[in-house]
Scaffold this motif. Structure first.
Motif, PDB file in Angstrom:
ATOM      1  N   LEU A   8       0.855  -1.177   0.000  1.00  0.00           N
ATOM      2  CA  LEU A   8       0.000   0.000   0.000  1.00  0.00           C
ATOM      3  C   LEU A   8       0.895   1.233   0.000  1.00  0.00           C
ATOM      4  CD1 LEU A   8      -2.767   1.416   0.251  1.00  0.00           C
ATOM      5  CD2 LEU A   8      -2.447   1.322   2.737  1.00  0.00           C
ATOM      6  N   THR A  10       0.736   5.078   0.396  1.00  0.00           N
ATOM      7  CA  THR A  10      -0.047   6.259   0.736  1.00  0.00           C
ATOM      8  C   THR A  10       0.657   7.493   0.186  1.00  0.00           C
ATOM      9  OG1 THR A  10       0.996   6.779   2.871  1.00  0.00           O
ATOM     10  CG2 THR A  10      -0.752   5.092   2.871  1.00  0.00           C
ATOM     11  N   ARG A  32      -0.832  -0.838  -4.317  1.00  0.00           N
ATOM     12  CA  ARG A  32      -2.183  -0.395  -4.030  1.00  0.00           C
ATOM     13  C   ARG A  32      -2.058   1.077  -3.629  1.00  0.00           C
ATOM     14  NH1 ARG A  32      -5.635  -4.047   0.089  1.00  0.00           N
ATOM     15  NH2 ARG A  32      -5.053  -5.583  -1.500  1.00  0.00           N
ATOM     16  N   PHE A  34      -3.220   5.021  -2.369  1.00  0.00           N
ATOM     17  CA  PHE A  34      -4.086   5.731  -1.430  1.00  0.00           C
ATOM     18  C   PHE A  34      -3.680   7.186  -1.394  1.00  0.00           C
ATOM     19  CE2 PHE A  34      -5.570   7.317   2.595  1.00  0.00           C
ATOM     20  CZ  PHE A  34      -6.700   6.575   2.940  1.00  0.00           C
ATOM     21  N   LYS A  47      -5.725  -0.886  -7.714  1.00  0.00           N
ATOM     22  CA  LYS A  47      -6.651  -0.554  -6.636  1.00  0.00           C
ATOM     23  C   LYS A  47      -6.299   0.824  -6.117  1.00  0.00           C
ATOM     24  CE  LYS A  47      -7.973  -5.123  -4.906  1.00  0.00           C
ATOM     25  NZ  LYS A  47      -8.065  -5.984  -3.705  1.00  0.00           N
ATOM     26  N   PHE A  49      -7.576   4.114  -3.719  1.00  0.00           N
ATOM     27  CA  PHE A  49      -8.468   4.583  -2.659  1.00  0.00           C
ATOM     28  C   PHE A  49      -8.300   6.090  -2.535  1.00  0.00           C
ATOM     29  CE2 PHE A  49      -7.595   0.189  -1.842  1.00  0.00           C
ATOM     30  CZ  PHE A  49      -8.772  -0.340  -1.340  1.00  0.00           C
ATOM     31  N   ALA A  58     -12.098   3.459   5.360  1.00  0.00           N
ATOM     32  CA  ALA A  58     -11.430   3.388   4.065  1.00  0.00           C
ATOM     33  C   ALA A  58      -9.977   2.952   4.221  1.00  0.00           C
ATOM     34  CB  ALA A  58     -11.492   4.746   3.362  1.00  0.00           C
ATOM     35  N   LEU A  59      -9.334   3.432   5.263  1.00  0.00           N
ATOM     36  CA  LEU A  59      -7.936   3.077   5.495  1.00  0.00           C
ATOM     37  C   LEU A  59      -7.798   1.596   5.814  1.00  0.00           C
ATOM     38  CD1 LEU A  59      -5.109   4.259   5.622  1.00  0.00           C
ATOM     39  CD2 LEU A  59      -5.515   4.852   8.011  1.00  0.00           C
ATOM     40  N   GLU A  61      -9.809  -0.772   4.891  1.00  0.00           N
ATOM     41  CA  GLU A  61     -10.075  -1.515   3.651  1.00  0.00           C
ATOM     42  C   GLU A  61      -8.846  -1.504   2.748  1.00  0.00           C
ATOM     43  OE1 GLU A  61     -13.084  -1.411  -0.235  1.00  0.00           O
ATOM     44  OE2 GLU A  61     -13.308   0.066   1.371  1.00  0.00           O
ATOM     45  N   ALA A  62      -8.171  -0.362   2.670  1.00  0.00           N
ATOM     46  CA  ALA A  62      -6.978  -0.262   1.831  1.00  0.00           C
ATOM     47  C   ALA A  62      -5.845  -1.126   2.355  1.00  0.00           C
ATOM     48  CB  ALA A  62      -6.527   1.196   1.745  1.00  0.00           C
TER      49      ALA A  62
END
Length: 276
Positions: A8, A10, A32, A34, A47, A49, A58-59, A61-62
């Motif tokens: 992920l 961010t 992924r 974010f 994916k 977010f 939401a976080l 889920e990510a």
């Protein structure tokens, strides 16, 4: 620890996030994404977010199902404390809580040289190895922004000790395609070296909380890169090819100028301010 595959990222719409979106997949990562802003140019099928770090649903889920997190999100310049508190301090706390809840065991945290910004810069070109700034130098934040990075490092230590989440905190200098100031000649990290360092931080077998400096192997380097090298980082670039033109245009650093005398540079005098 084998290199994690699903990461992920961010802050994926930001400057550093955009650079790493283009470079990290070559190391085998499925990213992924974010960000509070739309991620323009995201690959088809990625994916993505679009949410704030304070949106805990939401976080979570990510974070669900990822092997690691690279946390670049947050305000990257100075801002009123209330904004820094929400984005960089509370947001980072929410990220670590989501990691704990989803059993993610590796985070790479984008810390900053501004966590130690009021540290006097060493003298000499090159700086003697014994005078390079070590990672255990006392923290001296130069802004609320730098203070938030101190908090992030301490939060990472707490979650390592309390919950067994490994973190590599990278005190990033300046990651741009090329250095733009004389100060940056000492703290510059090329995007390619940034990807090398983040890959090392994501895949190294370290445990607990590790703090390293993030830059290329610059001739004018101010800090000790031995911690990053211990992770497997082998920087390939040097800012020196840009030195002559920058010094001719801007002059050498003046040790009597507070913006030149300390590691944090302009952040120690009139820091650039977040635009909103």
């Amino acid at each position: 620890m084998p290199a994690p595959r699903t990461v992920l990222l961010t802050g994926a719409a930001g400057g550093l996030g955009t650079l790493m979106r283009g470079l990290l997949p070559a190391y085998g990562y499925d990213l992924r994404l974010f960000d509070v802003r739309p991620v323009e140019g995201a690959p088809d099928g990625a994916k993505v977010f679009t949410a704030d770090l304070t949106d805990r649903d939401a976080l979570r889920e990510a974070v669900h199902g990822v092997d690691a997190i690279m946390h670049l999100a947050g305000i990257s310049l100075e801002a009123p404390f209330e904004k820094i508190l929400r984005s960089n301090i509370e947001g980072t706390y929410h990220l670590y809580e989501a990691a704990r809840e989803e059993d993610v065991r590796r985070i790479v945290f984008a810390s900053s040289n501004h966590a130690v910004g009021f540290t006097p810069r060493p003298q000499g070109t090159p700086v003697p190895s014994e005078s390079l700034i070590p990672v255990d130098t006392p923290r001296r934040p130069d802004t609320y922004y730098g203070l938030s990075k101190c908090f992030g490092e301490d939060l990472a230590q707490l979650y390592a000790d309390l919950h067994g989440i490994d973190t590599v905190s990278v005190r990033i200098g300046s990651c741009f395609p090329e250095p733009t100031t004389v100060r940056m000649l000492s703290v510059w990290m090329s995007p390619a070296d940034g990807a090398r360092l983040f890959h090392a931080a994501l895949s190294a077998g370290t445990t607990g909380h590790t703090v390293v400096y993030g830059s290329s192997a610059n001739t004018r380097l101010w800090w000790d890169l031995s911690g990053a090298r211990a992770l497997g980082y082998e920087p390939q670039d040097d800012s020196e090819p840009y030195a002559a033109a920058l010094i001719a245009a801007q002059g050498e650093l003046d040790p009597d100028n507070p913006a030149h005398a300390n590691l944090g540079g302009q952040f120690c005098t009139e820091p650039p301010v977040w635009p909103y």
